[in-house]
Design an enzyme around this catalytic site. Structure first.
Site, PDB file in Angstrom:
ATOM      1  CG  ASN A 181      -0.448  -6.898  -1.607  1.00 12.21           C
ATOM      2  OD1 ASN A 181      -0.967  -7.514  -2.524  1.00 12.21           O
ATOM      3  ND2 ASN A 181      -1.001  -6.833  -0.398  1.00 12.21           N
ATOM      4  CG  HIS A 226      -9.719  -5.837   0.412  1.00 14.37           C
ATOM      5  ND1 HIS A 226     -10.006  -6.899   1.257  1.00 14.37           N
ATOM      6  CD2 HIS A 226      -8.391  -5.601   0.535  1.00 14.37           C
ATOM      7  CE1 HIS A 226      -8.885  -7.266   1.870  1.00 14.37           C
ATOM      8  NE2 HIS A 226      -7.894  -6.505   1.449  1.00 14.37           N
ATOM      9  CD  GLU A 236      -4.480  -7.848   1.415  1.00  9.88           C
ATOM     10  OE1 GLU A 236      -5.371  -7.127   1.915  1.00  9.88           O
ATOM     11  OE2 GLU A 236      -3.267  -7.567   1.517  1.00  9.88           O
ATOM     12  CG  ASP A 246     -12.479  -9.156   1.529  1.00  4.61           C
ATOM     13  OD1 ASP A 246     -12.405  -8.214   0.719  1.00  4.61           O
ATOM     14  OD2 ASP A 246     -12.114  -9.056   2.722  1.00  4.61           O
ATOM     15  CD  GLU A 263      -2.788  -1.437   2.332  1.00  2.29           C
ATOM     16  OE1 GLU A 263      -2.754  -0.583   3.232  1.00  2.29           O
ATOM     17  OE2 GLU A 263      -3.522  -2.434   2.367  1.00  2.29           O
TER      18      GLU A 263
HETATM   19  O1  9MR Z   1      -7.572  -8.202   8.111  1.00  3.43           O
HETATM   20  C1  9MR Z   1      -6.610  -7.440   8.819  1.00  3.43           C
HETATM   21  C2  9MR Z   1      -7.164  -6.952  10.140  1.00  3.43           C
HETATM   22  O2  9MR Z   1      -7.469  -8.063  10.985  1.00  3.43           O
HETATM   23  C3  9MR Z   1      -6.170  -6.028  10.823  1.00  3.43           C
HETATM   24  O3  9MR Z   1      -6.758  -5.482  11.976  1.00  3.43           O
HETATM   25  C4  9MR Z   1      -5.745  -4.920   9.865  1.00  3.43           C
HETATM   26  C5  9MR Z   1      -4.643  -4.072  10.467  1.00  3.43           C
HETATM   27  O4  9MR Z   1      -3.456  -4.796  10.628  1.00  3.43           O
HETATM   28  O5  9MR Z   1      -5.276  -5.470   8.645  1.00  3.43           O
HETATM   29  C6  9MR Z   1      -6.204  -6.261   7.974  1.00  3.43           C
HETATM   30  O6  9MR Z   1      -5.641  -6.750   6.781  1.00  3.43           O
HETATM   31  C7  9MR Z   1      -5.310  -5.770   5.808  1.00  3.43           C
HETATM   32  C8  9MR Z   1      -4.071  -6.244   5.085  1.00  3.43           C
HETATM   33  O7  9MR Z   1      -3.051  -6.512   6.020  1.00  3.43           O
HETATM   34  C9  9MR Z   1      -3.616  -5.232   4.058  1.00  3.43           C
HETATM   35  N1  9MR Z   1      -4.685  -4.898   3.147  1.00  3.43           N
HETATM   36  C10 9MR Z   1      -5.968  -4.534   3.744  1.00  3.43           C
HETATM   37  C11 9MR Z   1      -6.406  -5.614   4.743  1.00  3.43           C
HETATM   38  C12 9MR Z   1      -7.790  -5.308   5.280  1.00  3.43           C
HETATM   39  O8  9MR Z   1      -7.782  -4.131   6.001  1.00  3.43           O
END
Ligand code: 9MR
Length: 482
Positions: A186, A222, A256, A258, A145
Site C-alpha cells: 500500500n 489522499h 485511503e 479523501d 509506504e
Molecule cells: O488517519 C491516521 C491518523 O489518525 C494517525 O494518527 C496516523 C498515524 O498512525 O495515521 C493516519 O492514517 C494514515 C494511514 O495509516 C497510512 N496512510 C496515511 C494515513 C494518513 O496519515
C-alpha cells in the site's frame, strides 16, 4: 471496554439507496476507515458505517503501537471491537497495517533489540495478528509506504536493520500465517506517473516473478483541492495507473481516499471535491480488478486531516453532522451506473416495449415476460447505454433527428449515436423511471401520440419538459435512483 451498543436504524439511511446497497448489487466493496473511539461512543456514526459500507479498515486500532505498546502485553480490545462490529454487519475487514515505519512501539524503535530479535519480533507481530483474525480479516495491508518520493526505498528501521529483503519476508510470513488472506502493498503518491509509481511497479513485478505471495496493490489516494482551485483537477491518471498494475496480474484497490480542501471550504471547493471523488470512484469501479474503494474517514467530524494537516479539512463524504455532501452524491451516482437487463414498461399505458421479429418498428404490447420484451442495457459512457433485444439494437431509423422517426431494431454497430441512449432519471428516490434520449438528437423515445393501445408504434418524439409520463419508461433491473 463496554460492549458496543448499536443505535436504532437511521430512517434516512434505510429509506434511501445507500452506497452499500449499490455496491453490493454490482459485487463491489465500498469501505471506510473506522475510528475506534467514534465507533465506541457515537451511534449515528455506527449507523452510517453499517448502512453505507460493506468493508471497513481500522484507521489506527491495528497499528503495532496500539496493539502492543508493552512488549508481550497485547491489547486487542479496540481492534476486536471493530472486527466484531464488521462481522455482525456482514462487512469485509481490510487489516491495516502490519509493516510500517510509523506508529511503532518504543520497545521496537529504542535500539535495544538485536537484529535477530527485531526480525523475530516482526515475524511474531505479523503472524500473531493475522492468526488472531484469520477468517474474519480477509485482506491485509502487509507493507505500507515502503518508498520515498524519488522511488528509492524509504530508510525505515526495517530497511536499515533487516535490509531490503524485509518486504518479501513480510509477505511470506503473512502467507504462512493465513494462506487465504489477500496480501497487499500500500502506498501514496503512486496514483499517477511518479518515480514512486515506477519503483512500486518494478517491485511488484519482481516479487511476483520470484513467487512472493503478493495479491494486490493499494493506492491510498489522499488528494487535495488547492486554493485557488486549479483548472485541472486531480486524479486524471488514476484509472490508467490501476489498469497498469492490474496488468501484472494483481488486484488493485483505492484504500485511503479523501479529498481535503484548503480551509475555509466554500461552494466551489466543495464542488471541485465532489468531482474529484467522482473521478476516483469512476476510475476504480471502471477497472474490473479494482476490487474495493475505501474512504479514509466517513465524516468530517472525526477526520485525521484536522490535526494531521493544519489549515486543511472537510475531506470526507459526510459533514460534521453526518449529512451527505455533494461528494457523496457523486460516488452514489457512479455506483448506480451499470449494465442491466429486464422489461421496459411505458408508464402511461403499463404496456411493455416489444421488439418485432423482423426488425420493424418497435411497439408496445401487453407485458408477457417474453424474450422480445427483455432488453439488455449496456453502458457505453456515463449514463449512456445501448439497448438490445434478440441481438438487435434499438435504433433511430436512418439516424433521423426529426420528431416522428421510427424506433427500429437493427444490427448493432459500435459508436453509432443513434443506437446510444442517455438514461435520464425522472422519478423519485429509489424509482427505476427514466426517459431514453437518443444521443444524436436528444429527443426522446415515446409511444406515438401517447397511445395506450396494444401494438401502438414507438417513435422518436420531441422532448417534453411539462408532461413527461407519456415519455417515461420503467426499467426493470435498472439502478434505483439515488
Ligand atoms: O488517519 C491516521 C491518523 O489518525 C494517525 O494518527 C496516523 C498515524 O498512525 O495515521 C493516519 O492514517 C494514515 C494511514 O495509516 C497510512 N496512510 C496515511 C494515513 C494518513 O496519515
Amino acid at each position: 471496554m463496554p460492549a458496543l451498543i448499536l443505535g436504532t436504524p437511521d430512517p434516512a439511511a434505510s429509506a434511501e439507496i445507500t452506497l452499500r446497497t449499490l455496491a453490493a448489487a454490482r459485487g463491489l466493496r465500498i469501505g471506510s476507515a473506522v475510528s475506534d473511539s467514534a465507533l465506541e461512543k457515537d451511534s449515528g456514526y455506527q449507523d452510517k458505517l453499517k448502512y453505507e459500507f460493506n468493508s471497513v479498515t481500522p484507521e489506527n486500532a491495528m497499528k503495532w503501537a496500539n496493539l502492543e505498546a508493552t512488549r508481550g502485553k497485547p491489547t486487542w480490545e479496540k481492534a476486536d471491537a471493530i472486527v466484531d462490529f464488521a462481522v455482525r454487519n456482514g462487512q469485509t475487514v481490510r487489516g491495516h497495517t502490519l509493516v510500517w515505519h510509523r506508529s511503532l512501539p518504543t520497545w521496537i524503535t529504542d535500539g535495544t533489540l538485536s537484529t535477530a530479535e527485531l526480525r523475530d519480533a516482526l515475524k511474531q507481530h505479523i503472524q500473531g495478528t493475522m492468526k488472531r483474525y484469520a477468517g474474519r480479516v480477509s485482506v491485509w495491508d502487509v507493507v505500507n509506504e515502503a518508498f520515498n518520493e524519488d522511488g528509492t526505498l524509504r530508510p525505515s528501521i526495517w530497511l536499515e536493520r533487516l535490509g531490503s529483503g524485509y518486504i518479501a519476508d513480510a509477505f511470506r510470513w503473512a502467507h504462512e500465517a493465513d494462506p487465504s488472506a489477500k496480501l497487499y502493498i500500500n502506498d501514496f503518491d503512486a496514483e499517477w506517473a511518479t518515480p514512486k509509481r515506477d519503483a512500486l511497479y518494478k517491485l511488484v513485478r519482481d516479487l511476483r516473478a520470484q513467487g512472493v505471495p503478493i495479491d494486490g496493490v493499494g493506492f491510498q489516494t489522499h488528494t487535495l483541492i488547492k486554493d485557488p482551485i486549479p483548472a485541472a483537477l486531480p486524479l486524471t491518471q488514476l484509472q490508467d495507473t490501476l489498469k497498469l498494475f492490474a496488468g501484472l496480474g494483481v488486484d488493485v484497490a483505492v484504500t485511503e481516499l479523501d479529498v481535503r480542501v484548503k480551509l475555509p471550504a466554500d461552494a466551489d471547493k466543495v464542488a471541485a471535491q465532489a468531482e474529484t471523488y467522482r473521478r476516483a470512484a469512476a476510475a476504480c469501479f471502471g477497472v474490473s480488478r479494482c476490487v474495493s474503494l475505501t474512504v479514509w474517514g466517513l465524516t468530517d467530524k472525526y477526520s485525521w486531516v484536522d490535526s494531521g494537516v493544519p489549515g486543511w479539512g472537510a475531506a470526507d463524504l459526510l459533514d460534521r453532522n453526518l449529512q451527505k455532501k455533494p461528494a457523496y452524491t457523486q460516488v452514489q451516482a457512479v455506483l448506480a451506473d451499470r449494465d442491466f437487463a429486464g422489461a421496459v414498461t411505458a408508464l402511461h399505458s403499463g404496456q411493455c416495449l416489444t421488439m418485432p421479429a423482423d426488425g420493424r418498428q418497435l411497439i408496445q404490447s401487453p407485458c408477457s415476460n417474453g424474450q422480445d420484451q427483455k432488453f439488455t442495457f449496456q453502458r457505453v459512457a456515463t449514463k449512456v447505454y445501448t439497448i438490445t433485444s434478440g441481438g438487435k439494437c434499438l435504433t433511430v431509423d436512418g439516424a433521423s433527428t426529426a420528431a416522428g422517426a421510427a424506433i427500429v431494431g437493427r444490427a448493432c454497430v459500435a459508436g453509432k449515436p443513434e443506437q446510444q441512449f442517455e438514461l435520464r432519471p425522472i422519478g423519485e428516490v429509489g424509482s427505476q423511471d427514466y426517459r431514453l434520449l437518443p444521443t444524436h438528437s436528444y429527443k426522446c423515445v415515446a409511444v406515438k401520440g401517447g397511445s395506450t393501445a396494444n401494438s401502438a408504434p414507438v417513435e422518436q418524439a420531441q422532448y417534453l419538459s411539462t408532461t413527461p409520463t407519456t415519455q417515461t419508461w420503467r426499467l426493470a433491473g435498472a439502478p434505483r435512483q439515488p
